[in-house]
Design a protein around this motif. Structure first.
Motif, short mmCIF file in Angstrom:
data_model
loop_
_atom_site.label_atom_id
_atom_site.label_comp_id
_atom_site.label_asym_id
_atom_site.label_seq_id
_atom_site.Cartn_x
_atom_site.Cartn_y
_atom_site.Cartn_z
N GLY A 208 51.58 -8.79 14.30
CA GLY A 208 50.15 -9.15 14.36
C GLY A 208 49.26 -8.34 13.44
N PHE A 209 49.48 -7.02 13.39
CA PHE A 209 48.57 -6.18 12.60
C PHE A 209 48.93 -6.15 11.12
CE2 PHE A 209 47.14 -3.32 16.41
CZ PHE A 209 46.44 -4.40 16.93
N LEU A 210 49.83 -7.04 10.70
CA LEU A 210 50.14 -7.09 9.26
C LEU A 210 49.56 -8.34 8.60
CD1 LEU A 210 53.78 -5.64 9.03
CD2 LEU A 210 51.59 -4.52 8.56
N PHE A 239 42.75 -12.71 20.35
CA PHE A 239 43.82 -11.90 20.94
C PHE A 239 44.86 -11.65 19.85
CE2 PHE A 239 42.99 -12.11 25.56
CZ PHE A 239 41.93 -13.00 25.55
N LEU A 240 45.02 -10.41 19.46
CA LEU A 240 45.95 -10.07 18.37
C LEU A 240 46.67 -8.77 18.74
CD1 LEU A 240 46.71 -10.93 15.36
CD2 LEU A 240 45.11 -9.16 14.64
N GLY A 241 47.96 -8.73 18.40
CA GLY A 241 48.74 -7.52 18.75
C GLY A 241 49.32 -7.62 20.14
N THR A 242 49.22 -8.79 20.73
CA THR A 242 49.80 -9.07 22.04
C THR A 242 50.43 -10.45 21.94
OG1 THR A 242 49.32 -9.14 24.41
CG2 THR A 242 47.62 -10.02 22.97
N PHE A 243 51.27 -10.82 22.90
CA PHE A 243 52.00 -12.09 22.80
C PHE A 243 51.08 -13.25 22.42
CE2 PHE A 243 53.51 -16.04 24.69
CZ PHE A 243 54.77 -16.12 24.14
N LEU A 269 48.51 -4.01 24.12
CA LEU A 269 49.11 -4.05 22.78
C LEU A 269 50.62 -3.99 22.95
CD1 LEU A 269 46.95 -1.59 20.64
CD2 LEU A 269 46.90 -4.10 20.63
N SER A 270 51.31 -4.96 22.35
CA SER A 270 52.77 -5.02 22.52
C SER A 270 53.46 -4.65 21.22
CB SER A 270 53.19 -6.44 22.90
OG SER A 270 52.60 -6.81 24.11
N PRO A 307 49.67 0.02 26.40
CA PRO A 307 50.81 -0.28 25.53
C PRO A 307 51.94 -0.95 26.30
CG PRO A 307 50.61 2.10 25.90
CD PRO A 307 49.55 1.45 26.73
N VAL A 308 52.50 -1.99 25.72
CA VAL A 308 53.63 -2.69 26.34
C VAL A 308 54.79 -2.58 25.35
CG1 VAL A 308 54.45 -4.87 27.31
CG2 VAL A 308 52.01 -4.31 27.40
#
Ligand code: SF4
Length: 411
Positions: A208-210, A239-243, A269-270, A307-308
């Protein structure tokens, strides 16, 4: 030409992606009984093409249906399983197996079916006279919409395709060079979603963060800010960085989180550790160590996120020492405020680990999951069954293919 899209319980995201670029031009009918619906249309003189989007878990459920349908009607199969094991699908009678970007494949397949072209469609494998023929490989820009009005399916918006990493258990990086959806194309889709009352905007991205990362590995913070601001200005909640746009631990940095904290709608955040065995991390080509994940947990907590952390039990070659290291690390991460999302290794065709036996589920994992049940999530017990089922299905298919030589009678 009518396209019959085989839908299943659940979101049918892959199918929405497949039909979206052609649904303004062709009639799409969702079907749960492709044999019956195709036969009825055929009796009325209609030409039909039946579409499947296959993940490996879905394939092992429906491979016998696929043989029955493909034996009577032309079938197109795409999705990660098709790209991972196209040859078995051809042997089972599937007429067109899409192994790359479907946006250019499906229109060319339709042309071929309508007799307007003799070419093997791009990004497609076919079988002719017992020989596999491959269309040329074409990589598309991510400019096509990915929702389908015909199917009533509005999947998370794909903002990134393929991955710059090469994790040995993953099918995602085989999708060719990394590409990103241009921001204006994201904005167009967000506006449609918001207008339909779907304010929660989720994304599909391998990491997500790329999004818009120039080297595919370093976060492009300006681009991430623009993405999230664009969604908010269009009335959406990003919603970003999570499923289903989990990120990697190296991207969970103070710089990234201080820039995104007030723009993200998610509080979770996953990211993956997968195993705390440095030996298995190397074998799986994860490209990070355990310390990076611990830092990411601390950073996420410092910015108010939960954090997940993903863990995969049963990686091939996992021994007692690896399990002990992983369980100890999970205990430490849980004490630091992380939730643990447990998985079990699923052998996926097309990945470097395909063909390797999963290591048996170790009792230390089961005991950990019981002791920490309030901090553990995921479907790892179901995945143990799935993993066995995939191996067993391939044994059955191998037996089936050795007894029969199914050739598509579909024209
Ligand atoms: S980083 Fe994630 S998406 Fe990329 S190859 Fe590894 S597991 Fe797959």
């Amino acid at each position: 030409m009518i396209l019959l899209a085989r839908v299943f319980e659940g979101p049918n995201n892959g199918l929405a992606y497949a039909v979206a670029p052609v649904e303004d031009k062709y009639k799409i009918i969702p079907t749960k009984d492709p044999l019956l619906d195709a036969a009825n249309l055929y009796a009325k003189g209609e030409k039909v093409l039946i579409l499947y989007s296959l993940s490996t878990p879905l394939f092992v459920e429906i491979w016998r249906e696929l043989i029955a349908v493909a034996g009577r009607f032309p079938v197109v199969a795409g999705g990660p399983h098709a790209a991972g094991d196209p040859i078995t699908l051809l042997k089972l009678g599937v007429k067109y197996v899409v192994v790359g970007d479907g946006e250019v494949a499906l229109p060319a397949i339709i042309e071929k079916e309508e007799g307007l072209s003799d070419e093997t469609p791009p990004n497609v494998l076919i079988m002719e006279d017992g020989k596999v023929k491959a269309g040329r490989r074409v990589y598309t820009e991510l400019v096509y919409k990915t929702y389908s009005e015909a199917l009533g399916a509005y999947p998370p918006i794909e903002i990134m395709r393929s991955c710059g990493y090469r994790c040995a258990f993953c099918q995602t990086w085989a999708q060719g060079p990394v590409r990103y959806r241009p921001l204006e194309k994201v904005e167009e889709m967000v506006k449609v979603y918001v207008k339909k009352g779907r304010r929660e905007i989720r994304f599909i991205a391998p990491v997500g963060f790329l999004y818009q990362s120039k080297d595919g590995k370093t976060p492009n913070i300006d681009a991430l800010i623009s993405l999230l601001k664009t969604v908010r200005e269009a009335g959406g909640l990003p919603f970003l960085g999570t499923f289903p746009s989990e990120t990697r631990p190296e991207t969970v940095t103070r710089d990234v989180l201080s820039a995104l904290k007030n723009l993200l709608a998610n509080k979770r955040l996953s990211f993956g550790l997968q195993t705390a065995s440095e030996r298995l991390l190397k074998l799986a080509k994860r490209g990070h160590d355990v310390a990076t994940v611990e830092e990411a947990v601390v950073t996420a907590r410092a910015f108010g996120f939960t954090p997940v952390v993903d863990i995969i039990a049963g990686l091939p070659g996992e021994d007692e020492e690896d399990v002990v290291a992983t369980v100890k690390t999970m205990e430490r991460l849980a004490a630091m405020g992380a939730r643990i999302r447990m998985h079990y290794f699923i052998p996926l065709p097309g990945t470097p680990l395909w063909g390797r036996e999963p290591s048996p589920p170790h009792k230390l994992y089961t005991e950990f999951a019981k002791r920490y049940r309030k901090k553990v999530e995921g479907y790892w017990e179901e995945q143990i069954q799935l993993s066995r089922r995939i191996i067993e299905t391939y044994r059955q298919i191998s037996g089936y293919l050795s007894r029969t030589t199914p050739i598509s009678k579909a024209s």
